[in-house]
Design an enzyme around this catalytic site. Structure first.
Site, mmCIF file in Angstrom:
data_model
loop_
_atom_site.group_PDB
_atom_site.id
_atom_site.type_symbol
_atom_site.label_atom_id
_atom_site.label_comp_id
_atom_site.label_asym_id
_atom_site.label_seq_id
_atom_site.Cartn_x
_atom_site.Cartn_y
_atom_site.Cartn_z
ATOM 1 N N HIS A 129 -22.064 -33.430 -11.108
ATOM 2 C CA HIS A 129 -22.525 -32.076 -11.404
ATOM 3 C C HIS A 129 -23.921 -32.244 -12.014
ATOM 4 O O HIS A 129 -24.066 -32.858 -13.073
ATOM 5 C CB HIS A 129 -21.541 -31.427 -12.388
ATOM 6 C CG HIS A 129 -21.873 -30.014 -12.733
ATOM 7 N ND1 HIS A 129 -21.051 -29.234 -13.507
ATOM 8 C CD2 HIS A 129 -22.923 -29.222 -12.419
ATOM 9 C CE1 HIS A 129 -21.582 -28.031 -13.655
ATOM 10 N NE2 HIS A 129 -22.724 -28.002 -13.004
ATOM 11 N N CYS A 182 -16.040 -32.723 -17.661
ATOM 12 C CA CYS A 182 -15.638 -31.447 -18.247
ATOM 13 C C CYS A 182 -16.054 -31.383 -19.711
ATOM 14 O O CYS A 182 -15.581 -32.180 -20.520
ATOM 15 C CB CYS A 182 -14.132 -31.297 -18.113
ATOM 16 S SG CYS A 182 -13.597 -29.663 -18.520
ATOM 17 N N PRO A 211 -12.590 -29.445 -8.433
ATOM 18 C CA PRO A 211 -11.421 -29.240 -9.300
ATOM 19 C C PRO A 211 -11.705 -28.082 -10.237
ATOM 20 O O PRO A 211 -12.763 -28.048 -10.871
ATOM 21 C CB PRO A 211 -11.323 -30.558 -10.078
ATOM 22 C CG PRO A 211 -12.688 -31.156 -10.033
ATOM 23 C CD PRO A 211 -13.338 -30.663 -8.772
ATOM 24 N N MET A 212 -10.812 -27.121 -10.309
ATOM 25 C CA MET A 212 -11.026 -25.974 -11.202
ATOM 26 C C MET A 212 -9.714 -25.583 -11.844
ATOM 27 O O MET A 212 -8.804 -25.093 -11.176
ATOM 28 C CB MET A 212 -11.628 -24.798 -10.425
ATOM 29 C CG MET A 212 -13.026 -25.097 -9.918
ATOM 30 S SD MET A 212 -13.745 -23.750 -8.978
ATOM 31 C CE MET A 212 -13.959 -22.546 -10.246
ATOM 32 N N MET A 213 -9.669 -25.808 -13.141
ATOM 33 C CA MET A 213 -8.468 -25.515 -13.916
ATOM 34 C C MET A 213 -8.083 -24.050 -13.732
ATOM 35 O O MET A 213 -8.949 -23.173 -13.819
ATOM 36 C CB MET A 213 -8.792 -25.772 -15.389
ATOM 37 C CG MET A 213 -7.618 -25.991 -16.250
ATOM 38 S SD MET A 213 -7.108 -27.683 -16.174
ATOM 39 C CE MET A 213 -7.922 -28.345 -17.595
ATOM 40 N N GLN A 217 -7.123 -35.044 -9.592
ATOM 41 C CA GLN A 217 -7.974 -35.363 -10.738
ATOM 42 C C GLN A 217 -7.123 -35.531 -11.988
ATOM 43 O O GLN A 217 -6.310 -34.664 -12.318
ATOM 44 C CB GLN A 217 -9.009 -34.270 -10.998
ATOM 45 C CG GLN A 217 -9.943 -34.704 -12.128
ATOM 46 C CD GLN A 217 -10.973 -33.673 -12.518
ATOM 47 O OE1 GLN A 217 -10.622 -32.618 -13.035
ATOM 48 N NE2 GLN A 217 -12.233 -33.970 -12.288
ATOM 49 N N GLY A 268 -17.578 -25.185 -6.230
ATOM 50 C CA GLY A 268 -16.516 -24.667 -7.092
ATOM 51 C C GLY A 268 -16.412 -23.158 -7.047
ATOM 52 O O GLY A 268 -15.654 -22.581 -6.262
ATOM 53 N N ARG A 269 -17.235 -22.489 -7.858
ATOM 54 C CA ARG A 269 -17.063 -21.053 -8.053
ATOM 55 C C ARG A 269 -17.203 -20.234 -6.772
ATOM 56 O O ARG A 269 -16.472 -19.263 -6.565
ATOM 57 C CB ARG A 269 -18.048 -20.569 -9.126
ATOM 58 C CG ARG A 269 -17.632 -21.012 -10.514
ATOM 59 C CD ARG A 269 -18.757 -20.932 -11.513
ATOM 60 N NE ARG A 269 -19.768 -21.946 -11.266
ATOM 61 C CZ ARG A 269 -20.819 -22.157 -12.051
ATOM 62 N NH1 ARG A 269 -20.994 -21.414 -13.120
ATOM 63 N NH2 ARG A 269 -21.684 -23.109 -11.773
ATOM 64 N N GLY A 298 -23.956 -25.220 -8.430
ATOM 65 C CA GLY A 298 -24.826 -24.149 -7.962
ATOM 66 C C GLY A 298 -24.919 -23.965 -6.459
ATOM 67 O O GLY A 298 -25.736 -23.181 -5.987
HETATM 68 C C1 LIG Z 1 -12.752 -22.010 -14.114
HETATM 69 C C2 LIG Z 1 -13.287 -23.402 -13.950
HETATM 70 C C3 LIG Z 1 -12.445 -24.482 -14.150
HETATM 71 C C4 LIG Z 1 -12.921 -25.792 -13.996
HETATM 72 N N1 LIG Z 1 -12.057 -26.837 -14.156
HETATM 73 C C5 LIG Z 1 -12.499 -28.109 -13.937
HETATM 74 C C6 LIG Z 1 -11.602 -29.209 -13.984
HETATM 75 O O1 LIG Z 1 -10.385 -29.066 -14.187
HETATM 76 N N2 LIG Z 1 -12.119 -30.450 -13.779
HETATM 77 C C7 LIG Z 1 -13.454 -30.657 -13.515
HETATM 78 O O2 LIG Z 1 -13.879 -31.800 -13.328
HETATM 79 N N3 LIG Z 1 -14.308 -29.625 -13.444
HETATM 80 C C8 LIG Z 1 -13.868 -28.370 -13.631
HETATM 81 N N4 LIG Z 1 -14.726 -27.318 -13.493
HETATM 82 C C9 LIG Z 1 -16.117 -27.572 -13.079
HETATM 83 C C10 LIG Z 1 -16.236 -27.485 -11.553
HETATM 84 O O3 LIG Z 1 -15.467 -28.491 -10.932
HETATM 85 C C11 LIG Z 1 -17.695 -27.634 -11.093
HETATM 86 O O4 LIG Z 1 -18.156 -28.891 -11.500
HETATM 87 C C12 LIG Z 1 -18.603 -26.562 -11.691
HETATM 88 O O5 LIG Z 1 -18.030 -25.278 -11.591
HETATM 89 C C13 LIG Z 1 -19.964 -26.562 -10.981
HETATM 90 O O6 LIG Z 1 -19.817 -26.302 -9.603
HETATM 91 P P1 LIG Z 1 -20.123 -24.835 -8.967
HETATM 92 O O7 LIG Z 1 -21.511 -24.453 -9.411
HETATM 93 O O8 LIG Z 1 -20.041 -25.041 -7.490
HETATM 94 O O9 LIG Z 1 -19.100 -23.896 -9.505
HETATM 95 C C14 LIG Z 1 -14.276 -26.015 -13.643
HETATM 96 C C15 LIG Z 1 -15.113 -24.911 -13.428
HETATM 97 C C16 LIG Z 1 -14.634 -23.620 -13.572
HETATM 98 C C17 LIG Z 1 -15.556 -22.453 -13.310
#
Ligand SMILES: Cc1cc2nc3c(=O)[nH]c(=O)nc-3n(C[C@H](O)[C@H](O)[C@H](O)COP(=O)(O)O)c2cc1C
Length: 454
Positions: free
Chosen positions: A250, A166, A46-48, A128, A316-317, A293
Protein backbone atom coordinates in the site's frame (compact mmCIF):
# COMPACT_ATOMS: atom_id res chain seq x y z
CA UNK A 1 10.04 -3.77 21.16
CA UNK A 2 9.45 -7.44 20.48
CA UNK A 3 10.39 -10.37 22.66
CA UNK A 4 11.92 -12.87 20.29
CA UNK A 5 11.01 -16.41 21.22
CA UNK A 6 13.20 -19.40 20.87
CA UNK A 7 11.01 -21.33 18.46
CA UNK A 8 11.79 -24.98 18.05
CA UNK A 9 10.56 -24.93 14.47
CA UNK A 10 12.83 -22.11 13.35
CA UNK A 11 15.61 -23.71 11.40
CA UNK A 12 19.30 -23.00 11.13
CA UNK A 13 20.31 -21.28 7.92
CA UNK A 14 21.62 -24.51 6.34
CA UNK A 15 18.40 -26.33 7.21
CA UNK A 16 16.43 -23.39 5.84
CA UNK A 17 18.22 -23.58 2.50
CA UNK A 18 17.27 -27.24 2.35
CA UNK A 19 13.65 -26.37 3.07
CA UNK A 20 13.61 -23.77 0.35
CA UNK A 21 14.97 -26.28 -2.13
CA UNK A 22 12.38 -28.81 -1.09
CA UNK A 23 9.55 -26.38 -1.42
CA UNK A 24 10.74 -25.10 -4.75
CA UNK A 25 10.69 -28.64 -6.10
CA UNK A 26 7.51 -29.90 -4.52
CA UNK A 27 4.83 -30.30 -7.19
CA UNK A 28 2.22 -29.06 -4.73
CA UNK A 29 4.15 -25.87 -4.11
CA UNK A 30 4.68 -25.25 -7.80
CA UNK A 31 0.99 -25.62 -8.41
CA UNK A 32 0.03 -23.14 -5.74
CA UNK A 33 2.74 -20.69 -6.70
CA UNK A 34 1.75 -20.89 -10.35
CA UNK A 35 -1.87 -20.27 -9.46
CA UNK A 36 -0.76 -17.30 -7.38
CA UNK A 37 1.29 -15.86 -10.21
CA UNK A 38 -1.38 -16.35 -12.84
CA UNK A 39 -4.06 -14.75 -10.70
CA UNK A 40 -2.03 -11.80 -9.41
CA UNK A 41 -2.88 -9.21 -12.08
CA UNK A 42 -5.95 -8.02 -10.20
CA UNK A 43 -6.36 -8.63 -6.48
CA UNK A 44 -9.26 -8.00 -4.16
CA UNK A 45 -7.74 -6.39 -1.05
CA UNK A 46 -8.23 -7.89 2.41
CA UNK A 47 -10.91 -5.80 4.10
CA UNK A 48 -12.12 -6.51 7.58
CA UNK A 49 -15.92 -6.87 7.71
CA UNK A 50 -16.14 -6.82 3.91
CA UNK A 51 -14.16 -9.51 2.12
CA UNK A 52 -15.83 -12.37 3.95
CA UNK A 53 -16.61 -15.61 2.15
CA UNK A 54 -19.94 -14.33 0.84
CA UNK A 55 -18.45 -11.26 -0.78
CA UNK A 56 -15.64 -13.36 -2.21
CA UNK A 57 -18.25 -15.72 -3.61
CA UNK A 58 -19.97 -12.80 -5.33
CA UNK A 59 -16.70 -11.54 -6.81
CA UNK A 60 -15.90 -15.04 -8.03
CA UNK A 61 -19.18 -15.04 -9.95
CA UNK A 62 -17.92 -11.93 -11.74
CA UNK A 63 -14.33 -13.01 -12.30
CA UNK A 64 -12.83 -16.47 -12.37
CA UNK A 65 -9.29 -15.12 -12.31
CA UNK A 66 -9.03 -12.30 -9.76
CA UNK A 67 -6.99 -13.18 -6.69
CA UNK A 68 -9.22 -12.87 -3.62
CA UNK A 69 -7.93 -11.95 -0.18
CA UNK A 70 -9.82 -12.85 2.97
CA UNK A 71 -10.34 -10.35 5.75
CA UNK A 72 -7.54 -10.50 8.28
CA UNK A 73 -7.90 -13.49 10.59
CA UNK A 74 -6.29 -13.30 14.02
CA UNK A 75 -3.62 -15.99 14.29
CA UNK A 76 -3.93 -15.87 18.07
CA UNK A 77 -7.62 -16.74 17.92
CA UNK A 78 -7.13 -19.64 15.51
CA UNK A 79 -4.16 -20.99 17.47
CA UNK A 80 -6.10 -20.76 20.71
CA UNK A 81 -9.15 -22.58 19.31
CA UNK A 82 -7.00 -25.28 17.76
CA UNK A 83 -5.22 -25.82 21.05
CA UNK A 84 -8.40 -26.05 23.09
CA UNK A 85 -10.19 -28.42 20.68
CA UNK A 86 -7.16 -30.67 20.41
CA UNK A 87 -6.81 -30.72 24.20
CA UNK A 88 -10.46 -31.66 24.51
CA UNK A 89 -10.04 -34.49 21.99
CA UNK A 90 -6.99 -35.82 23.86
CA UNK A 91 -8.93 -35.66 27.09
CA UNK A 92 -11.77 -37.69 25.59
CA UNK A 93 -9.41 -40.12 23.80
CA UNK A 94 -6.40 -40.48 26.10
CA UNK A 95 -4.76 -43.15 23.94
CA UNK A 96 -5.11 -41.37 20.61
CA UNK A 97 -1.93 -40.84 18.60
CA UNK A 98 -1.00 -37.32 17.46
CA UNK A 99 -2.04 -38.20 13.91
CA UNK A 100 -5.46 -39.30 15.14
CA UNK A 101 -5.87 -36.10 17.12
CA UNK A 102 -4.96 -34.02 14.08
CA UNK A 103 -7.40 -35.87 11.87
CA UNK A 104 -10.29 -35.90 14.29
CA UNK A 105 -10.33 -32.91 16.61
CA UNK A 106 -13.42 -30.77 16.28
CA UNK A 107 -12.76 -28.05 13.72
CA UNK A 108 -16.35 -26.83 13.32
CA UNK A 109 -15.83 -23.58 15.16
CA UNK A 110 -12.45 -22.75 13.60
CA UNK A 111 -13.87 -23.46 10.17
CA UNK A 112 -17.14 -21.59 10.52
CA UNK A 113 -15.78 -18.61 12.36
CA UNK A 114 -12.44 -18.11 10.62
CA UNK A 115 -11.34 -20.31 7.78
CA UNK A 116 -14.00 -21.88 5.63
CA UNK A 117 -14.50 -20.73 2.07
CA UNK A 118 -18.08 -20.49 0.85
CA UNK A 119 -17.74 -23.34 -1.63
CA UNK A 120 -15.10 -25.61 -3.06
CA UNK A 121 -14.90 -23.31 -6.07
CA UNK A 122 -13.47 -20.19 -4.47
CA UNK A 123 -10.46 -20.47 -6.76
CA UNK A 124 -7.29 -18.41 -6.29
CA UNK A 125 -7.50 -16.92 -2.83
CA UNK A 126 -5.14 -15.86 -0.09
CA UNK A 127 -5.77 -16.16 3.63
CA UNK A 128 -4.45 -13.15 5.50
CA UNK A 129 -3.30 -13.77 9.04
CA UNK A 130 -2.45 -11.15 11.62
CA UNK A 131 -0.07 -11.81 14.46
CA UNK A 132 3.33 -11.02 15.88
CA UNK A 133 4.21 -14.23 17.68
CA UNK A 134 5.81 -17.06 15.68
CA UNK A 135 4.60 -19.53 18.30
CA UNK A 136 1.02 -18.59 17.43
CA UNK A 137 1.38 -18.08 13.69
CA UNK A 138 2.82 -21.56 13.39
CA UNK A 139 -0.21 -23.40 14.88
CA UNK A 140 -2.60 -21.07 13.04
CA UNK A 141 -1.02 -22.07 9.73
CA UNK A 142 -1.08 -25.69 10.86
CA UNK A 143 -4.83 -25.39 11.38
CA UNK A 144 -5.20 -24.14 7.79
CA UNK A 145 -3.25 -27.08 6.48
CA UNK A 146 -5.20 -29.53 8.67
CA UNK A 147 -8.53 -28.13 7.53
CA UNK A 148 -7.49 -28.43 3.91
CA UNK A 149 -7.46 -32.21 4.47
CA UNK A 150 -11.12 -32.19 5.46
CA UNK A 151 -12.84 -31.53 2.18
CA UNK A 152 -16.26 -30.86 3.70
CA UNK A 153 -14.93 -27.59 5.14
CA UNK A 154 -13.75 -26.03 1.86
CA UNK A 155 -10.45 -24.64 3.03
CA UNK A 156 -8.12 -24.66 0.07
CA UNK A 157 -6.19 -21.41 0.02
CA UNK A 158 -3.58 -20.65 -2.60
CA UNK A 159 -1.25 -18.80 -0.23
CA UNK A 160 -0.91 -17.35 3.26
CA UNK A 161 -0.31 -13.65 3.79
CA UNK A 162 1.10 -11.80 6.78
CA UNK A 163 -0.54 -8.47 7.59
CA UNK A 164 2.18 -5.84 7.97
CA UNK A 165 0.11 -2.96 6.69
CA UNK A 166 -2.83 -2.40 8.99
CA UNK A 167 -2.31 0.72 11.12
CA UNK A 168 -5.47 0.30 13.18
CA UNK A 169 -4.61 0.94 16.84
CA UNK A 170 -6.39 -2.32 17.63
CA UNK A 171 -3.78 -4.09 15.53
CA UNK A 172 -0.68 -1.94 15.83
CA UNK A 173 -1.16 -1.26 19.55
CA UNK A 174 -1.64 -4.33 21.69
CA UNK A 175 0.70 -7.12 20.66
CA UNK A 176 2.24 -4.85 18.02
CA UNK A 177 1.19 -6.46 14.83
CA UNK A 178 0.07 -5.07 11.48
CA UNK A 179 2.08 -2.12 10.17
CA UNK A 180 4.08 -1.84 13.41
CA UNK A 181 5.88 -5.00 12.33
CA UNK A 182 7.60 -3.06 9.57
CA UNK A 183 9.88 -1.62 12.25
CA UNK A 184 11.23 -5.11 12.99
CA UNK A 185 11.95 -6.76 9.61
CA UNK A 186 13.90 -9.64 11.20
CA UNK A 187 10.82 -10.58 13.18
CA UNK A 188 8.70 -10.42 10.01
CA UNK A 189 11.16 -12.81 8.37
CA UNK A 190 10.75 -15.22 11.32
CA UNK A 191 6.98 -14.88 11.28
CA UNK A 192 6.91 -15.79 7.60
CA UNK A 193 9.08 -18.79 8.31
CA UNK A 194 6.62 -19.81 11.04
CA UNK A 195 3.73 -19.52 8.56
CA UNK A 196 5.59 -21.53 5.98
CA UNK A 197 6.55 -24.30 8.39
CA UNK A 198 3.12 -24.29 10.05
CA UNK A 199 1.54 -24.65 6.62
CA UNK A 200 3.73 -27.73 6.21
CA UNK A 201 5.65 -26.07 3.39
CA UNK A 202 2.59 -26.28 1.17
CA UNK A 203 1.67 -22.61 0.93
CA UNK A 204 3.60 -19.73 -0.58
CA UNK A 205 3.83 -16.97 2.01
CA UNK A 206 3.31 -13.36 0.96
CA UNK A 207 3.54 -10.05 2.84
CA UNK A 208 1.23 -7.05 2.66
CA UNK A 209 2.85 -3.89 3.96
CA UNK A 210 3.09 -0.12 3.59
CA UNK A 211 5.98 1.92 2.19
CA UNK A 212 7.02 2.50 5.81
CA UNK A 213 5.81 3.77 9.16
CA UNK A 214 6.10 7.14 10.88
CA UNK A 215 8.35 5.76 13.62
CA UNK A 216 11.46 7.23 12.00
CA UNK A 217 9.99 10.06 9.94
CA UNK A 218 6.81 12.08 9.82
CA UNK A 219 4.36 11.26 7.06
CA UNK A 220 4.90 14.85 5.90
CA UNK A 221 8.63 14.25 5.40
CA UNK A 222 9.38 14.38 1.71
CA UNK A 223 12.83 12.78 1.93
CA UNK A 224 11.83 9.98 -0.41
CA UNK A 225 15.38 8.70 -0.73
CA UNK A 226 15.72 7.96 3.01
CA UNK A 227 12.28 6.40 3.03
CA UNK A 228 13.14 4.23 0.05
CA UNK A 229 16.32 2.99 1.74
CA UNK A 230 14.33 1.96 4.82
CA UNK A 231 11.81 0.20 2.62
CA UNK A 232 14.63 -1.64 0.82
CA UNK A 233 16.04 -2.73 4.17
CA UNK A 234 12.66 -4.19 5.09
CA UNK A 235 12.24 -5.98 1.76
CA UNK A 236 15.79 -7.34 1.69
CA UNK A 237 15.67 -8.59 5.28
CA UNK A 238 12.36 -10.37 4.78
CA UNK A 239 13.31 -11.81 1.38
CA UNK A 240 16.65 -13.03 2.77
CA UNK A 241 14.75 -15.64 4.78
CA UNK A 242 14.19 -17.44 1.47
CA UNK A 243 10.45 -17.82 2.04
CA UNK A 244 8.82 -14.64 0.75
CA UNK A 245 9.00 -13.50 -2.84
CA UNK A 246 5.70 -11.62 -3.08
CA UNK A 247 5.14 -8.22 -1.51
CA UNK A 248 1.93 -6.24 -1.79
CA UNK A 249 2.55 -2.64 -0.90
CA UNK A 250 0.00 0.00 0.00
CA UNK A 251 1.86 3.03 -1.33
CA UNK A 252 1.32 5.19 1.76
CA UNK A 253 3.27 5.50 4.97
CA UNK A 254 1.41 4.09 8.01
CA UNK A 255 0.92 6.63 10.78
CA UNK A 256 0.85 4.71 14.03
CA UNK A 257 0.18 7.60 16.40
CA UNK A 258 -3.29 7.46 17.90
CA UNK A 259 -4.34 10.82 16.43
CA UNK A 260 -4.72 9.12 13.04
CA UNK A 261 -7.73 6.87 12.55
CA UNK A 262 -7.60 3.89 10.15
CA UNK A 263 -9.68 5.99 7.75
CA UNK A 264 -7.17 8.88 7.94
CA UNK A 265 -4.44 6.38 7.28
CA UNK A 266 -6.08 5.39 4.02
CA UNK A 267 -6.41 8.89 2.66
CA UNK A 268 -4.12 11.50 4.29
CA UNK A 269 -0.54 10.25 3.76
CA UNK A 270 0.30 10.80 0.10
CA UNK A 271 0.44 7.88 -2.31
CA UNK A 272 3.99 7.29 -3.53
CA UNK A 273 3.69 4.89 -6.43
CA UNK A 274 7.15 5.87 -7.64
CA UNK A 275 8.74 4.03 -4.68
CA UNK A 276 7.06 0.82 -5.79
CA UNK A 277 8.22 1.48 -9.33
CA UNK A 278 11.80 1.65 -8.02
CA UNK A 279 11.39 -1.63 -6.15
CA UNK A 280 10.15 -3.31 -9.31
CA UNK A 281 13.25 -2.10 -11.15
CA UNK A 282 15.76 -2.77 -8.35
CA UNK A 283 14.55 -6.25 -7.32
CA UNK A 284 13.56 -8.03 -10.53
CA UNK A 285 13.75 -11.42 -8.77
CA UNK A 286 10.93 -10.41 -6.38
CA UNK A 287 7.26 -9.80 -7.19
CA UNK A 288 5.50 -6.61 -6.25
CA UNK A 289 1.83 -5.69 -6.21
CA UNK A 290 0.76 -2.07 -5.98
CA UNK A 291 -2.10 -1.04 -3.72
CA UNK A 292 -3.82 2.21 -2.78
CA UNK A 293 -6.21 4.54 -4.56
CA UNK A 294 -6.85 2.44 -7.67
CA UNK A 295 -10.51 2.51 -8.64
CA UNK A 296 -11.07 1.05 -12.10
CA UNK A 297 -9.83 -1.38 -14.73
CA UNK A 298 -8.30 1.41 -16.87
CA UNK A 299 -6.33 2.56 -13.81
CA UNK A 300 -5.10 -1.00 -13.23
CA UNK A 301 -4.03 -1.20 -16.88
CA UNK A 302 -2.34 2.17 -16.60
CA UNK A 303 -0.19 1.11 -13.62
CA UNK A 304 0.72 -2.19 -15.26
CA UNK A 305 1.86 -0.43 -18.41
CA UNK A 306 3.80 2.26 -16.53
CA UNK A 307 5.70 -0.34 -14.48
CA UNK A 308 6.81 -3.27 -16.61
CA UNK A 309 7.50 -6.13 -14.22
CA UNK A 310 4.82 -5.10 -11.74
CA UNK A 311 3.11 -8.33 -10.73
CA UNK A 312 -0.35 -6.95 -10.09
CA UNK A 313 -2.62 -4.30 -8.68
CA UNK A 314 -4.72 -4.71 -5.55
CA UNK A 315 -8.03 -2.88 -5.18
CA UNK A 316 -9.99 -2.45 -1.95
CA UNK A 317 -12.66 0.19 -1.52
CA UNK A 318 -13.62 0.48 -5.19
CA UNK A 319 -14.32 -3.25 -5.32
CA UNK A 320 -16.69 -2.96 -2.37
CA UNK A 321 -18.34 0.24 -3.57
CA UNK A 322 -19.04 -1.04 -7.07
CA UNK A 323 -18.04 -4.67 -7.74
CA UNK A 324 -19.71 -4.70 -11.16
CA UNK A 325 -17.12 -2.17 -12.30
CA UNK A 326 -14.66 -5.07 -12.36
CA UNK A 327 -16.88 -7.57 -14.15
CA UNK A 328 -14.82 -7.26 -17.34
CA UNK A 329 -11.61 -8.11 -15.49
CA UNK A 330 -11.19 -11.57 -16.99
CA UNK A 331 -11.57 -10.29 -20.53
CA UNK A 332 -9.57 -7.07 -20.17
CA UNK A 333 -6.83 -8.07 -17.73
CA UNK A 334 -6.42 -11.81 -18.19
CA UNK A 335 -7.27 -12.18 -21.89
CA UNK A 336 -9.89 -14.72 -20.95
CA UNK A 337 -13.00 -14.68 -23.11
CA UNK A 338 -15.29 -16.67 -20.84
CA UNK A 339 -18.40 -14.58 -20.81
CA UNK A 340 -19.64 -13.10 -17.54
CA UNK A 341 -23.44 -13.08 -17.54
CA UNK A 342 -25.64 -10.07 -16.82
CA UNK A 343 -26.46 -9.17 -13.24
CA UNK A 344 -29.80 -10.94 -13.14
CA UNK A 345 -28.03 -14.22 -13.78
CA UNK A 346 -25.29 -13.36 -11.26
CA UNK A 347 -27.97 -12.63 -8.68
CA UNK A 348 -29.73 -15.93 -9.43
CA UNK A 349 -26.50 -17.80 -8.85
CA UNK A 350 -25.81 -15.87 -5.67
CA UNK A 351 -29.37 -16.57 -4.49
CA UNK A 352 -28.79 -20.31 -4.86
CA UNK A 353 -25.59 -20.00 -2.87
CA UNK A 354 -27.40 -18.01 -0.18
CA UNK A 355 -30.08 -20.71 0.16
CA UNK A 356 -27.37 -23.35 0.54
CA UNK A 357 -25.60 -21.28 3.19
CA UNK A 358 -28.82 -20.85 5.15
CA UNK A 359 -29.32 -24.58 5.13
CA UNK A 360 -25.89 -25.00 6.67
CA UNK A 361 -25.90 -22.12 9.13
CA UNK A 362 -28.43 -20.32 11.30
CA UNK A 363 -30.27 -17.72 9.18
CA UNK A 364 -30.74 -15.37 12.12
CA UNK A 365 -27.00 -14.81 12.25
CA UNK A 366 -25.81 -15.39 8.71
CA UNK A 367 -28.54 -13.54 6.75
CA UNK A 368 -27.11 -10.11 7.52
CA UNK A 369 -23.73 -11.06 6.04
CA UNK A 370 -25.28 -12.69 2.99
CA UNK A 371 -27.22 -9.51 2.26
CA UNK A 372 -24.34 -7.17 2.96
CA UNK A 373 -22.24 -8.87 0.29
CA UNK A 374 -24.65 -7.92 -2.50
CA UNK A 375 -25.57 -4.38 -1.46
CA UNK A 376 -23.12 -2.81 -3.92
CA UNK A 377 -23.97 -4.94 -6.95
CA UNK A 378 -26.22 -2.27 -8.46
CA UNK A 379 -24.37 0.79 -7.14
CA UNK A 380 -25.06 3.93 -9.13
CA UNK A 381 -28.10 2.51 -10.93
CA UNK A 382 -31.54 4.14 -10.71
CA UNK A 383 -33.33 2.97 -7.53
CA UNK A 384 -30.25 1.22 -6.15
CA UNK A 385 -30.90 2.85 -2.78
CA UNK A 386 -34.42 1.39 -2.61
CA UNK A 387 -32.96 -2.00 -3.46
CA UNK A 388 -30.44 -1.64 -0.63
CA UNK A 389 -33.16 -0.70 1.84
CA UNK A 390 -35.10 -3.79 0.74
CA UNK A 391 -32.03 -5.93 1.44
CA UNK A 392 -31.80 -4.46 4.94
CA UNK A 393 -35.39 -5.47 5.56
CA UNK A 394 -34.79 -8.98 4.24
CA UNK A 395 -31.79 -9.26 6.56
CA UNK A 396 -34.03 -8.72 9.59
CA UNK A 397 -36.81 -11.20 8.68
CA UNK A 398 -35.44 -14.41 10.28
CA UNK A 399 -35.27 -12.63 13.64
CA UNK A 400 -38.99 -11.84 13.23
CA UNK A 401 -39.69 -15.52 12.63
CA UNK A 402 -40.33 -15.11 8.86
CA UNK A 403 -38.60 -17.91 7.01
CA UNK A 404 -39.32 -17.35 3.30
CA UNK A 405 -36.29 -18.65 1.36
CA UNK A 406 -33.71 -15.94 0.96
CA UNK A 407 -33.41 -16.60 -2.79
CA UNK A 408 -37.06 -15.72 -3.36
CA UNK A 409 -36.78 -12.49 -1.40
CA UNK A 410 -33.54 -11.43 -3.01
CA UNK A 411 -34.77 -11.89 -6.56
CA UNK A 412 -38.12 -10.31 -5.78
CA UNK A 413 -36.41 -7.20 -4.38
CA UNK A 414 -34.36 -6.88 -7.57
CA UNK A 415 -37.32 -7.19 -9.93
CA UNK A 416 -39.36 -4.81 -7.80
CA UNK A 417 -36.82 -1.99 -7.65
CA UNK A 418 -34.50 -2.35 -10.62
CA UNK A 419 -35.21 -1.93 -14.30
CA UNK A 420 -34.81 -4.66 -16.90
CA UNK A 421 -32.21 -2.49 -18.54
CA UNK A 422 -30.12 -2.57 -15.34
CA UNK A 423 -30.62 -6.26 -14.68
CA UNK A 424 -29.83 -7.46 -18.19
CA UNK A 425 -27.08 -5.06 -19.28
CA UNK A 426 -23.95 -7.02 -20.20
CA UNK A 427 -20.63 -6.36 -18.43
CA UNK A 428 -19.18 -4.87 -21.59
CA UNK A 429 -22.10 -2.48 -22.10
CA UNK A 430 -21.83 -1.50 -18.43
CA UNK A 431 -18.11 -0.97 -18.82
CA UNK A 432 -18.60 1.38 -21.76
CA UNK A 433 -21.36 3.16 -19.88
CA UNK A 434 -19.09 3.61 -16.82
CA UNK A 435 -16.20 5.00 -18.82
CA UNK A 436 -18.58 7.63 -20.19
CA UNK A 437 -19.84 8.54 -16.69
CA UNK A 438 -16.58 8.62 -14.71
CA UNK A 439 -17.82 11.69 -12.86
CA UNK A 440 -20.15 9.53 -10.71
CA UNK A 441 -17.96 9.08 -7.70
CA UNK A 442 -19.35 5.89 -6.24
CA UNK A 443 -16.33 5.17 -4.06
CA UNK A 444 -16.68 8.49 -2.22
CA UNK A 445 -20.45 7.95 -1.93
CA UNK A 446 -19.86 4.49 -0.50
CA UNK A 447 -17.48 5.87 2.12
CA UNK A 448 -19.80 8.74 2.98
CA UNK A 449 -22.66 6.26 3.51
CA UNK A 450 -20.53 4.51 6.06
CA UNK A 451 -20.08 7.66 8.12
CA UNK A 452 -16.48 8.27 7.10
CA UNK A 453 -15.26 5.23 9.00
CA UNK A 454 -13.55 3.93 5.89
C1 LIG B 1 -12.98 -1.34 5.81
C2 LIG B 1 -11.56 -1.70 5.53
C3 LIG B 1 -11.01 -2.83 6.12
C4 LIG B 1 -9.68 -3.20 5.87
N1 LIG B 1 -9.19 -4.34 6.43
C5 LIG B 1 -7.92 -4.73 6.13
C6 LIG B 1 -7.41 -5.97 6.60
O1 LIG B 1 -8.10 -6.76 7.27
N2 LIG B 1 -6.13 -6.29 6.28
C7 LIG B 1 -5.34 -5.46 5.51
O2 LIG B 1 -4.18 -5.80 5.24
N3 LIG B 1 -5.81 -4.30 5.04
C8 LIG B 1 -7.07 -3.93 5.31
N4 LIG B 1 -7.57 -2.78 4.77
C9 LIG B 1 -6.74 -1.99 3.85
C10 LIG B 1 -7.00 -2.43 2.40
O3 LIG B 1 -6.62 -3.78 2.21
C11 LIG B 1 -6.23 -1.56 1.40
O4 LIG B 1 -4.86 -1.69 1.66
C12 LIG B 1 -6.60 -0.08 1.51
O5 LIG B 1 -8.00 0.10 1.57
C13 LIG B 1 -6.05 0.70 0.31
O6 LIG B 1 -6.56 0.20 -0.90
P1 LIG B 1 -7.77 0.95 -1.70
O7 LIG B 1 -7.34 2.38 -1.88
O8 LIG B 1 -7.87 0.22 -3.00
O9 LIG B 1 -8.99 0.85 -0.85
C14 LIG B 1 -8.88 -2.40 5.01
C15 LIG B 1 -9.45 -1.27 4.41
C16 LIG B 1 -10.77 -0.92 4.65
C17 LIG B 1 -11.36 0.29 3.97
Amino acid sequence: MFVRRNCAFLLSSSQRRKTVRTYAHSPDYITRDEILQQASTLQLAPMMDYTDRHFRHLIRLLSKQTLLYTEMVSANAVAHERHSHQTQYRHEHPHASEATVTQNYNVDYIATRFLTQGTAQEGPSVLQLGGSDPDLLYPAARAVSELSQRSEYHCDYTALNLNCGCPSPKVAGKGCFGAALMDDPALVRDLCQALYEGGQQQYPVTVKCRIGTDSKRSWKDDNDEAQYQELCHFIETVAAGGIVQDFTIHARIAVLTKSFSPADNRKIPPLKYHLIQRLVQDYPHLRFTLNGGIESIPQVQDQLSRMPGLRGVMVGRAFCADPWRFSCADALLYNNDTEVPHRWHVLQQYAQYADAQEQLYDATTIRRFLMKAVTGLFAGEPNSKKYRIALDEIAGLPKKGIHTPISELLLEAATKHLSEETLFRSPLESYEFQTQTQNKDLVREWQADRHATL
